[in-house]
Design a protein around this motif. Sequence first.
Motif, mmCIF file in Angstrom:
data_model
loop_
_atom_site.group_PDB
_atom_site.id
_atom_site.type_symbol
_atom_site.label_atom_id
_atom_site.label_comp_id
_atom_site.label_asym_id
_atom_site.label_seq_id
_atom_site.Cartn_x
_atom_site.Cartn_y
_atom_site.Cartn_z
ATOM 1 N N PRO A 24 -0.515 -2.799 3.530
ATOM 2 C CA PRO A 24 -1.290 -2.484 4.284
ATOM 3 C C PRO A 24 -2.299 -3.277 4.867
ATOM 4 O O PRO A 24 -3.056 -4.039 3.945
ATOM 5 C CB PRO A 24 -1.982 -1.160 3.885
ATOM 6 C CG PRO A 24 -1.326 -1.040 2.480
ATOM 7 C CD PRO A 24 -0.398 -1.931 2.235
ATOM 8 N N CYS A 28 -4.298 -0.221 8.853
ATOM 9 C CA CYS A 28 -3.332 0.554 8.350
ATOM 10 C C CYS A 28 -3.855 1.209 6.952
ATOM 11 O O CYS A 28 -3.502 2.654 6.742
ATOM 12 C CB CYS A 28 -2.379 -0.289 7.901
ATOM 13 S SG CYS A 28 -1.251 -1.088 9.092
ATOM 14 N N THR A 32 -4.189 5.331 6.733
ATOM 15 C CA THR A 32 -3.273 6.138 5.710
ATOM 16 C C THR A 32 -4.443 6.913 4.599
ATOM 17 O O THR A 32 -3.802 8.162 4.439
ATOM 18 C CB THR A 32 -2.523 4.903 4.821
ATOM 19 O OG1 THR A 32 -1.696 4.329 5.474
ATOM 20 C CG2 THR A 32 -1.636 5.664 3.875
ATOM 21 N N LEU A 54 -1.384 5.123 13.142
ATOM 22 C CA LEU A 54 -0.680 4.364 12.459
ATOM 23 C C LEU A 54 0.561 3.721 13.169
ATOM 24 O O LEU A 54 0.800 2.318 13.033
ATOM 25 C CB LEU A 54 -0.422 4.800 11.267
ATOM 26 C CG LEU A 54 0.049 3.824 9.923
ATOM 27 C CD1 LEU A 54 -0.700 2.765 9.716
ATOM 28 C CD2 LEU A 54 0.566 4.502 8.847
ATOM 29 N N HIS A 57 -0.557 1.250 15.937
ATOM 30 C CA HIS A 57 -1.064 0.023 15.506
ATOM 31 C C HIS A 57 -0.024 -0.927 15.041
ATOM 32 O O HIS A 57 0.082 -1.954 15.148
ATOM 33 C CB HIS A 57 -1.960 0.444 14.239
ATOM 34 C CG HIS A 57 -2.485 -0.722 13.427
ATOM 35 N ND1 HIS A 57 -3.446 -1.947 14.189
ATOM 36 C CD2 HIS A 57 -2.123 -1.134 12.214
ATOM 37 C CE1 HIS A 57 -3.391 -2.571 12.941
ATOM 38 N NE2 HIS A 57 -2.795 -2.186 11.965
ATOM 39 N N GLN A 58 0.917 -0.263 14.291
ATOM 40 C CA GLN A 58 1.921 -1.346 13.592
ATOM 41 C C GLN A 58 2.856 -1.838 14.659
ATOM 42 O O GLN A 58 3.250 -2.840 14.483
ATOM 43 C CB GLN A 58 2.902 -0.405 12.754
ATOM 44 C CG GLN A 58 2.340 0.084 11.258
ATOM 45 C CD GLN A 58 2.975 0.830 10.562
ATOM 46 O OE1 GLN A 58 3.892 1.546 10.760
ATOM 47 N NE2 GLN A 58 2.426 1.435 9.427
ATOM 48 N N CYS A 63 -1.467 -5.722 14.014
ATOM 49 C CA CYS A 63 -1.070 -5.465 12.605
ATOM 50 C C CYS A 63 -0.554 -6.508 11.717
ATOM 51 O O CYS A 63 0.612 -6.957 12.257
ATOM 52 C CB CYS A 63 -0.060 -4.258 12.475
ATOM 53 S SG CYS A 63 0.389 -3.729 10.693
ATOM 54 N N ARG A 66 2.657 -6.048 8.554
ATOM 55 C CA ARG A 66 4.120 -5.245 8.993
ATOM 56 C C ARG A 66 5.070 -6.367 8.610
ATOM 57 O O ARG A 66 5.038 -7.539 9.208
ATOM 58 C CB ARG A 66 4.298 -4.802 10.398
ATOM 59 C CG ARG A 66 5.408 -4.240 10.449
ATOM 60 C CD ARG A 66 5.350 -3.041 11.508
ATOM 61 N NE ARG A 66 6.688 -2.383 11.584
ATOM 62 C CZ ARG A 66 7.136 -1.696 12.639
ATOM 63 N NH1 ARG A 66 6.303 -1.736 13.739
ATOM 64 N NH2 ARG A 66 8.255 -1.061 12.521
#
Length: 69
Positions: A24, A28, A32, A54, A57-58, A63, A66
């Motif tokens: 993360p 992230c 979470t 989330l 964002h990923q 991000c 990832r």
Amino acid sequence: MPTQRPDDRPAPPETHHAETQFTPCDPCHHLTLAEAEANAEFDWSKATDCRVLLKRHQATAECSARKPV
């Protein structure tokens, strides 16, 4: 047996999704934790919002954590 809410109404069943494995990044991690807090408060709408944010964002270049699986 379904999980019970404090007011004795059954909680919605837990769903298991195939999660992408990643380390993360700060956003992230924040999202979470926010999802976990919302679930602890039985705020299913907020928890869903956190999961959607989330995933969005990923999907961005923002991000940094990832990793392809």
